[in-house]
Enzyme design. Structure first.
Site, PDB file in Angstrom:
ATOM      1  N   ALA A 245       5.999 -26.041   2.388  1.00 54.96           N
ATOM      2  CA  ALA A 245       7.166 -26.217   1.327  1.00 54.96           C
ATOM      3  C   ALA A 245       7.440 -26.100   0.157  1.00 54.96           C
ATOM      4  CB  ALA A 245       8.346 -27.287   2.044  1.00 54.96           C
TER       5      ALA A 245
ATOM      6  N   THR B  85       2.516 -31.943  -5.319  1.00 55.67           N
ATOM      7  CA  THR B  85       3.441 -31.688  -6.081  1.00 55.67           C
ATOM      8  C   THR B  85       3.570 -32.519  -7.050  1.00 55.67           C
ATOM      9  OG1 THR B  85       5.679 -32.883  -5.888  1.00 55.67           O
ATOM     10  CG2 THR B  85       5.365 -30.356  -4.203  1.00 55.67           C
ATOM     11  N   SER B  86       4.943 -32.149  -8.511  1.00 60.89           N
ATOM     12  CA  SER B  86       4.770 -32.909  -9.569  1.00 60.89           C
ATOM     13  C   SER B  86       5.820 -33.188  -9.313  1.00 60.89           C
ATOM     14  CB  SER B  86       4.096 -33.065 -10.887  1.00 60.89           C
ATOM     15  OG  SER B  86       5.372 -31.354 -11.162  1.00 60.89           O
TER      16      SER B  86
ATOM     17  N   LEU C  34     -13.358 -36.664  -8.104  1.00 66.52           N
ATOM     18  CA  LEU C  34     -14.010 -37.851  -8.783  1.00 66.52           C
ATOM     19  C   LEU C  34     -13.920 -39.252  -7.914  1.00 66.52           C
ATOM     20  CD1 LEU C  34     -14.545 -37.625 -12.714  1.00 66.52           C
ATOM     21  CD2 LEU C  34     -16.539 -37.014 -11.005  1.00 66.52           C
TER      22      LEU C  34
ATOM     23  N   GLY D 227      -6.033 -23.693 -14.545  1.00 61.45           N
ATOM     24  CA  GLY D 227      -5.308 -24.526 -13.424  1.00 61.45           C
ATOM     25  C   GLY D 227      -5.503 -26.211 -13.515  1.00 61.45           C
TER      26      GLY D 227
ATOM     27  N   ASP E 274       0.962 -37.623 -19.287  1.00 64.37           N
ATOM     28  CA  ASP E 274      -0.349 -37.573 -17.680  1.00 64.37           C
ATOM     29  C   ASP E 274      -1.556 -38.839 -18.245  1.00 64.37           C
ATOM     30  OD1 ASP E 274      -1.283 -36.238 -15.749  1.00 64.37           O
ATOM     31  OD2 ASP E 274      -3.203 -36.121 -16.712  1.00 64.37           O
TER      32      ASP E 274
ATOM     33  N   LYS F 256      -1.948 -42.130 -15.578  1.00 59.53           N
ATOM     34  CA  LYS F 256      -3.127 -42.811 -15.267  1.00 59.53           C
ATOM     35  C   LYS F 256      -3.971 -43.766 -15.237  1.00 59.53           C
ATOM     36  CE  LYS F 256      -5.091 -37.963 -14.467  1.00 59.53           C
ATOM     37  NZ  LYS F 256      -5.754 -36.482 -15.156  1.00 59.53           N
TER      38      LYS F 256
END
Ligand SMILES: NC(=O)C1=CN([C@@H]2O[C@H](COP(=O)(O)OP(=O)(O)OC[C@H]3O[C@@H](n4cnc5c(N)ncnc54)[C@H](O)[C@@H]3O)[C@@H](O)[C@H]2O)C=CC1
Ligand SMILES: N[C@@H](CC=O)C(=O)O
Length: 800
Positions: free
Chosen positions: A487, A537-538, A595, A647, A661, A665
């Protein structure tokens, strides 16, 4: 002498009957044979229909014509027209009288076998063989009882032997299956699997060397191929195992049918008339020794449970239950009783449920009224899965797999000889359950059924990697990953058999709107086992639904960081939920892409070493941007566009530029080491210049790129020759401090030295002191990130 029996489908018009004739010719070359035949193709069903029409007084002439058309074969010496007259006369008589009786029905049904045997004998004669038609009503005798047809063995044996003794060498008897004579000389049928019974009875009377059962399957399978794609043919079974299989729904000979062979030790071969050269299944006294042989299924049974303190220590309850049931002719397939005798559960055929309920409520009327029996409950829509064969850990393995897949077991029963374990489950879980149990007990190739959300940079590459390497993974890990659906934010596709290389086009052409509720529903209904959701997705909305996915019995892999970086309360509840449901959630790519960072941190944290600080360049995209911008004569916006096109950035690059972002993390790592920060606890230096911070989306921000470029140009001018810019995340554990800032570092420092889209993480621990453990490598990009998600998927697969 060998006895060859042919089933109806193997005698259908065209190729099947031609193949059957060839098989008989071949076998006749090797020695004496006798042939037993069923009615051809759909004949029995058509005759049943003709019979029903006649007794209801309806016209049947057209249907009789159709039936005879199917029987007709060109150039035969058997006169089938005579049969048309004869069947017509019998049906006409029934039409006039209108009496429905078993013997009358059997008389009509018998024509199917009679015409079939005449036809086969005639075809064999055409091939030069000395075939003789034999009506089994002259050999076998039986009588009807309330429940079944009982064979008169002595009489049947002597007439069969007399007939075979009268046969001349080279004569091949072609005998009607299914039918016998009753004591009054009327036709009687031998019940379910009747033609097979004819074959095994005759074989036992004449002491045949073997029985070959030629059918449209090439043997007995380790599970029904209808449910389990990877089911394998079983080369060798013992009579006992075959009996268990037959009792528990396998498409083998009915248990009663095997009995004459067991008593006389005659081997039975199940052979495919569609592929005569292929090895089938041999059933004999010895079988192939220990080991699980098959996982069989019985659909549509009812589970009866009787509970109450009145059962405690009371003698005779079981006797009353079973005599009540037997008075209504209800047979019990399985039984399980708690040692306290407070409850008893057993399984019966679904069609007997009403009779059983009536019998039991009548028998225990007083106990129900007084409350010493609290209830007699009948749950229909149940199914049985039986594991047949001997193996020490099969039950544990089956239970482990079923629990993981949320299949509830209502009753477990283990046979005394340890050769059969039965599990009673809901009918609706049957397909999933039989696949799980089959894979668990055979250690066969396990299936992981993947539904993927997101088909962008990471998601799209992941699906292609899975498809490209699928065969290798099957070979090396015994794991088959089926992509059962994809999807994106607009559309979805679904294919239980697994999507292939064409998935992208299929998704683009799909008219199914993407809907999480529909996806959960369809996955639940699919009966697929080992379902994993991949979230590439985000989307925060999707992340917030993880508890629902877990409750639905799915494992999760995610490159999406949202679930781990929204509120701590959600984070903790999700973990509790995963633990409760025994589900897995892997997210190694949340920080540092492919990683091995999160796992390393988990290991260190769970060991006695204490993590004191984690500092580094956490963002692959910003690493790429500053690595290039610091040393190249390009506008900031140009390098930003490069990173986006590669990307490396978030779907919305403002998440990178704003520091959100990296902040996410930091939160994720901080929570791994036991801190409980919220996003607002992170001190972030945003890279979005104040002058464009009111842009409503990335497009608007980018349209004001001159202001952005000017802002970064000014910062760059402040650098010395020796310095480069790095966007650094810093987690100081003891201080519970999380910061994100743009710093100038020496080109020759570890942070200044990184290239391309590399991330670098310096992990300071108590025992490593001032010399941190360094993990460095590509921190973003489709290839490495998709690989990372793939590894998580394989880790989950390894636990099935
Ligand atoms: N690109 C990278 O190097 C890395 C990305 N990630 C993470 O991977 C995730 C995906 O990133 P990209 O593939 O780069 O993004 P992308 O923008 O290329 O793809 C996102 C996909 O998600 C789909 N989508 C969005 N909302 C959805 C919803 N509610 N339901 C179904 N589909 C939905 C979109 O249609 C699109 O197919 C992000 O969470 C990102 O933070 C993590 C590590 C590295
Ligand atoms: N935009 C992110 C992608 C990976 O999480 C980054 O640049 O690190």
């Amino acid at each position: 002498m060998k006895v060859l029996k042919f089933g109806g489908k193997s005698l259908s018009n065209g190729e099947p009957i031609e193949r059957a004739v060839n098989i008989i010719k071949e076998e006749a070359r090797t020695g004496a044979i006798a042939v037993i035949v069923s009615a051809r193709g759909q004949s029995t069903n058509l005759l049943l229909d003709l019979y029903a029409r006649a007794v209801q007084g309806k016209n049947f002439e057209k249907e009789l014509e159709n039936f005879m058309d199917l029987q007709y074969m060109q150039g035969l010496d058997a006169d089938l027209n005579a049969y048309q007259q004869e069947v017509g006369a019998v049906l006409h008589a029934l039409q006039l009288i209108g009496i429905d009786s078993e013997r009358a029905r059997d008389r009509v049904l018998a024509y199917g076998e009679v015409i079939s045997a005449r036809t086969v004998a005639s075809l064999l004669r055409r091939e030069g063989l000395e075939a003789v038609f034999v009506d089994a009503r002259d050999l076998l005798y039986a009588r009807a009882t309330a429940n079944e047809t009982v064979v008169d063995f002595p009489r049947s044996k002597s007439s069969t032997l007399a007939f075979f003794n009268s046969l001349q060498a080279h004569q091949i008897p072609v005998i009607t299956g299914f039918i016998a004579s009753d004591p009054t000389g009327r036709t009687i049928t031998l019940g379910r699997n009747g033609s097979n019974y004819t074959a095994t009875l005759i074989a036992s009377f004449i002491r045949a060397s073997e029985v070959q059962n030629w059918t449209d399957v090439d043997g007995v399978y380790t599970a029904s191929p209808k449910y389990v794609k990877g089911a394998q043919r079983i080369p060798h079974l013992s009579y006992r195992e075959a009996n268990e299989l037959a009792n528990f729904g396998a498409n083998v000979l009915h248990a009663k049918t095997i009995l004459p062979l067991v008593e006389s030790g005659i081997p039975l071969k199940i052979c495919s008339s569609l592929a005569p050269g292929r090895q089938g299944t041999l059933i004999d006294e010895n079988g192939s020794g220990k080991g699980i042989k098959a996982v069989t299924t019985v659909e549509d049974v009812s589970l009866v449970s009787i509970e109450g303190r009145g059962l405690l220590g009371k003698v005779g309850i079981d006797a009353r239950i079973f005599s009540a049931l037997s008075s209504r002719n209800v047979s019990v397939r399985l039984i399980s009783q708690a040692s306290s005798e407070r409850g008893i559960g057993f399984v019966i055929n679904k069609e007997d449920a009403a009779a059983a309920e009536h019998a039991l409520t009548t028998e225990f009327k007083d106990e129900l009224e007084h409350g010493s029996i609290s209830h007699i409950r009948i749950d229909s829509d149940m199914a049985i899965i039986a594991i047949v064969g001997r193996h020490n850990y099969s039950l544990e393995k089956a239970i482990y797999g079923l629990r993981r897949n949320k299949v509830w077991m209502h009753l477990i029963s283990n046979s005394i000889n340890g050769e059969q374990i039965s599990l009673v489950i809901d009918n609706k879980s049957l397909k999933k359950a039989v696949n799980v149990v089959h894979n668990q007990v055979f250690g066969a190739i396990k299936s992981l059924n993947l539904f993927a959300f997101g088909k962008g940079t990471v998601g799209g590459r992941l699906l292609d990697q899975i498809i490209e390497t699928g065969d290798e993974v099957v070979k090396r890990r015994n794991l088959k990953i089926n992509i059962v659906g994809v999807a994106d934010s607009v559309r979805m596709i679904f294919n239980e058999d697994g999507l292939g290389r064409n998935w992208k086009q299929e998704l683009a052409e799909s008219d199914q709107e993407s809907s999480l509720a529909d996806i959960i529903f369809r996955l639940g209904e699919s009966g697929l086992e080992n379902i994993v959701i991949a979230d590439n997705t985000s989307s925060q909305e999707l992340a917030e639904q993880y508890p629902v996915l877990v409750n639905s019995g799915f494992d999760i892999v995610a490159s999406n960081k949202k679930a781990n970086s929204i509120s701590y309360e959600f984070y903790q509840n999700l973990r509790n939920n995963l633990k409760r449901k025994g589900k897995l959630f892997y997210y190694e790519t949340n920080v540092g892409a492919g990683l091995p960072l999160i796992d390393t941190i988990k290991h260190l944290h769970n060991s006695s070493d204490r993590i004191e600080r984690i500092r580094g360049v956490f963002s692959g995209s910003l690493s790429y941007i500053f690595n290039n911008y610091s040393i190249q004569d390009k506008d900031f916006s140009a390098v930003l566009t490069e990173a986006k096109n590669l990307g490396l950035t978030e779907p919305d690059p403002r998440e990178d530029l704003s520091g959100l972002d990296v902040a996410r993390k930091l939160i994720i790592l901080a929570r791994e080491v036991g801190l409980k920060p919220e996003l607002e606890d992170v001190s972030v230096q945003s890279l979005v210049p104040e002058c464009v911070s009111d842009s409503k989306d990335y497009a608007e921000l980018y349209s004001r790129k001159e202001e952005v470029d000017a802002y970064f140009e000014q910062i760059k001018r402040g650098l010395t020759e020796e310095e480069v810019l790095r966007y650094v995340g810093d987690l100081e554990v003891k201080e519970n401090r999380l910061t994100v800032s743009l710093v100038k570092v020496s080109r020759n420092s570890p942070l200044g030295n990184i290239k391309n889209a590399d991330s670098i993480f310096e992990i300071y621990t108590e025992s490593y002191g001032a010399q941190p453990i360094i993990i460095q490598g590509a921190g973003a990009g489709s290839e490495v990130t998709a690989r990372g998600v793939y590894s998580d998927l394989l880790r989950i697969g390894g636990q099935y």
